[in-house]
Motif scaffolding. Sequence first.
Motif, PDB file in Angstrom:
ATOM      1  N   LEU A   1     109.108  33.674  64.120  1.00 15.14           N
ATOM      2  CA  LEU A   1     109.231  32.343  64.697  1.00 15.14           C
ATOM      3  C   LEU A   1     109.032  32.324  66.214  1.00 15.14           C
ATOM      4  O   LEU A   1     109.018  31.259  66.819  1.00 15.14           O
ATOM      5  CB  LEU A   1     110.602  31.738  64.349  1.00 15.14           C
ATOM      6  CG  LEU A   1     110.799  31.415  62.871  1.00 15.14           C
ATOM      7  CD1 LEU A   1     112.265  31.131  62.567  1.00 15.14           C
ATOM      8  CD2 LEU A   1     109.926  30.233  62.474  1.00 15.14           C
TER       9      LEU A   1
ATOM     10  N   LYS B   1     110.676  23.302  65.718  1.00  9.06           N
ATOM     11  CA  LYS B   1     109.307  23.491  66.190  1.00  9.06           C
ATOM     12  C   LYS B   1     108.415  22.322  65.772  1.00  9.06           C
ATOM     13  O   LYS B   1     107.483  21.974  66.497  1.00  9.06           O
ATOM     14  CB  LYS B   1     108.747  24.810  65.649  1.00  9.06           C
ATOM     15  CG  LYS B   1     109.357  26.036  66.314  1.00  9.06           C
ATOM     16  CD  LYS B   1     108.802  27.334  65.745  1.00  9.06           C
ATOM     17  CE  LYS B   1     107.407  27.563  66.249  1.00  9.06           C
ATOM     18  NZ  LYS B   1     106.923  28.934  66.068  1.00  9.06           N
ATOM     19  N   ASP B   2     108.699  21.731  64.638  1.00  7.96           N
ATOM     20  CA  ASP B   2     107.925  20.564  64.188  1.00  7.96           C
ATOM     21  C   ASP B   2     108.298  19.300  64.954  1.00  7.96           C
ATOM     22  O   ASP B   2     107.456  18.437  65.183  1.00  7.96           O
ATOM     23  CB  ASP B   2     108.142  20.320  62.691  1.00  7.96           C
ATOM     24  CG  ASP B   2     107.444  21.355  61.828  1.00  7.96           C
ATOM     25  OD1 ASP B   2     106.506  22.014  62.314  1.00  7.96           O
ATOM     26  OD2 ASP B   2     107.843  21.505  60.652  1.00  7.96           O
ATOM     27  N   GLU B   3     109.556  19.184  65.363  1.00 10.89           N
ATOM     28  CA  GLU B   3     110.060  17.961  65.997  1.00 10.89           C
ATOM     29  C   GLU B   3     109.880  17.923  67.506  1.00 10.89           C
ATOM     30  O   GLU B   3     109.775  16.847  68.094  1.00 10.89           O
ATOM     31  CB  GLU B   3     111.550  17.781  65.677  1.00 10.89           C
ATOM     32  CG  GLU B   3     111.827  17.509  64.212  1.00 10.89           C
ATOM     33  CD  GLU B   3     113.314  17.486  63.894  1.00 10.89           C
ATOM     34  OE1 GLU B   3     114.156  17.699  64.803  1.00 10.89           O
ATOM     35  OE2 GLU B   3     113.649  17.255  62.716  1.00 10.89           O
TER      36      GLU B   3
ATOM     37  N   SER C   1     112.298  26.211  62.296  1.00 11.48           N
ATOM     38  CA  SER C   1     110.982  25.665  61.917  1.00 11.48           C
ATOM     39  C   SER C   1     110.965  24.153  62.067  1.00 11.48           C
ATOM     40  O   SER C   1     109.981  23.573  62.548  1.00 11.48           O
ATOM     41  CB  SER C   1     110.645  26.054  60.480  1.00 11.48           C
ATOM     42  OG  SER C   1     110.429  27.444  60.386  1.00 11.48           O
ATOM     43  N   ARG C   2     112.049  23.505  61.689  1.00 10.01           N
ATOM     44  CA  ARG C   2     112.149  22.052  61.847  1.00 10.01           C
ATOM     45  C   ARG C   2     112.113  21.662  63.326  1.00 10.01           C
ATOM     46  O   ARG C   2     111.415  20.715  63.711  1.00 10.01           O
ATOM     47  CB  ARG C   2     113.429  21.527  61.185  1.00 10.01           C
ATOM     48  CG  ARG C   2     113.480  19.996  61.133  1.00 10.01           C
ATOM     49  CD  ARG C   2     114.805  19.462  60.603  1.00 10.01           C
ATOM     50  NE  ARG C   2     115.802  19.512  61.670  1.00 10.01           N
ATOM     51  CZ  ARG C   2     116.836  20.354  61.714  1.00 10.01           C
ATOM     52  NH1 ARG C   2     117.047  21.212  60.759  1.00 10.01           N
ATOM     53  NH2 ARG C   2     117.674  20.334  62.727  1.00 10.01           N
TER      54      ARG C   2
ATOM     55  N   MET D   1     103.809  20.266  68.619  1.00  8.90           N
ATOM     56  CA  MET D   1     104.398  21.458  68.031  1.00  8.90           C
ATOM     57  C   MET D   1     105.140  22.241  69.104  1.00  8.90           C
ATOM     58  O   MET D   1     104.636  22.442  70.202  1.00  8.90           O
ATOM     59  CB  MET D   1     103.276  22.315  67.430  1.00  8.90           C
ATOM     60  CG  MET D   1     103.741  23.575  66.787  1.00  8.90           C
ATOM     61  SD  MET D   1     104.193  23.225  65.102  1.00  8.90           S
ATOM     62  CE  MET D   1     104.413  24.826  64.437  1.00  8.90           C
ATOM     63  N   GLY D   2     106.337  22.679  68.776  1.00 10.52           N
ATOM     64  CA  GLY D   2     107.151  23.429  69.717  1.00 10.52           C
ATOM     65  C   GLY D   2     106.810  24.910  69.737  1.00 10.52           C
ATOM     66  O   GLY D   2     106.285  25.455  68.771  1.00 10.52           O
ATOM     67  N   ASN D   3     107.090  25.532  70.857  1.00 11.27           N
ATOM     68  CA  ASN D   3     106.911  26.974  71.025  1.00 11.27           C
ATOM     69  C   ASN D   3     108.259  27.604  71.305  1.00 11.27           C
ATOM     70  O   ASN D   3     108.957  27.176  72.237  1.00 11.27           O
ATOM     71  CB  ASN D   3     105.989  27.281  72.206  1.00 11.27           C
ATOM     72  CG  ASN D   3     104.588  26.798  71.973  1.00 11.27           C
ATOM     73  OD1 ASN D   3     103.988  27.087  70.942  1.00 11.27           O
ATOM     74  ND2 ASN D   3     104.064  26.051  72.928  1.00 11.27           N
TER      75      ASN D   3
ATOM     76  N   ASP E   1     107.877  18.873  70.967  1.00 13.68           N
ATOM     77  CA  ASP E   1     106.570  19.234  71.498  1.00 13.68           C
ATOM     78  C   ASP E   1     106.763  19.910  72.853  1.00 13.68           C
ATOM     79  O   ASP E   1     107.111  19.254  73.832  1.00 13.68           O
ATOM     80  CB  ASP E   1     105.700  17.983  71.638  1.00 13.68           C
ATOM     81  CG  ASP E   1     104.280  18.315  72.021  1.00 13.68           C
ATOM     82  OD1 ASP E   1     103.840  19.449  71.751  1.00 13.68           O
ATOM     83  OD2 ASP E   1     103.609  17.439  72.603  1.00 13.68           O
TER      84      ASP E   1
ATOM     85  N   ASP F   1     107.014  32.607  69.691  1.00 12.48           N
ATOM     86  CA  ASP F   1     105.653  32.393  70.182  1.00 12.48           C
ATOM     87  C   ASP F   1     105.376  33.121  71.491  1.00 12.48           C
ATOM     88  O   ASP F   1     104.237  33.492  71.766  1.00 12.48           O
ATOM     89  CB  ASP F   1     105.398  30.895  70.367  1.00 12.48           C
ATOM     90  CG  ASP F   1     105.555  30.143  69.065  1.00 12.48           C
ATOM     91  OD1 ASP F   1     104.719  30.346  68.167  1.00 12.48           O
ATOM     92  OD2 ASP F   1     106.534  29.383  68.921  1.00 12.48           O
TER      93      ASP F   1
ATOM     94  N   ASP G   1     108.049  23.756  75.075  1.00 10.91           N
ATOM     95  CA  ASP G   1     108.803  25.006  75.041  1.00 10.91           C
ATOM     96  C   ASP G   1     110.257  24.791  74.645  1.00 10.91           C
ATOM     97  O   ASP G   1     110.971  23.974  75.243  1.00 10.91           O
ATOM     98  CB  ASP G   1     108.760  25.694  76.408  1.00 10.91           C
ATOM     99  CG  ASP G   1     107.389  26.245  76.733  1.00 10.91           C
ATOM    100  OD1 ASP G   1     106.544  26.336  75.822  1.00 10.91           O
ATOM    101  OD2 ASP G   1     107.165  26.584  77.916  1.00 10.91           O
TER     102      ASP G   1
END
Length: 193
Positions: free
Chosen positions: A141, A117-119, A114-115, A1-3, A121, A143, A123
């Motif tokens: 959105l 952040k899902d794709e 959001s996409r 998951m991306g930050n 991993d 972090d 920062d």
Amino acid sequence: MGNIVISQNVSLDGVVEDPTGESGFEHGGWFDRFMTADDRPAWAAIEFAEAQSAKALLLGRRSDNYFGSRWNDATGDWADRLRALPKYVVSSTLKNPVWVNSTVLSGDVGDDVSRLKDEIDGDIVVYASRELVQTLLARDLVDELRLIVFPVVLGSGKRLFGGTFDPKALRLLDAKPVGGNLSYVAYAVVRED
């Protein structure tokens, strides 16, 4: 998951407008005016380390133009790292980004980010891009915030934090001097579970 990590140079009163003095803002040029010779290497070390650990950059259209025109032909390890990073430029009008290795995100900002952040991993760092930052904050959105605070109160100018979102609770992650005159502060955004 991306930050999503906001990385900004700001005045003590939160102004981010025209740090280099190229846009004609009456208080522009504060970046060089209030950075001492001792501050610059410490500032650069923080910025380079951040680039080394980033997995991608996220920018607005104007920031793509600004950074791309400066870093595309720059030399050195820092420039090489920035060029190598995948970059995502949020714009409804841009067709051809300036900075190499960039992709335009022209859909809904919330959905596109959001996409990402899902794709991705790790920062996803946002440089400059004040309007994008405010949109990301409003859509919850963001972090983390990483700010290098310059020792000046400008009194006017476009501020990083506008009145476009609800209050955000933050948790201090780090605070330290940068050189002899600047300060670095990092905060995590606290979300209610």
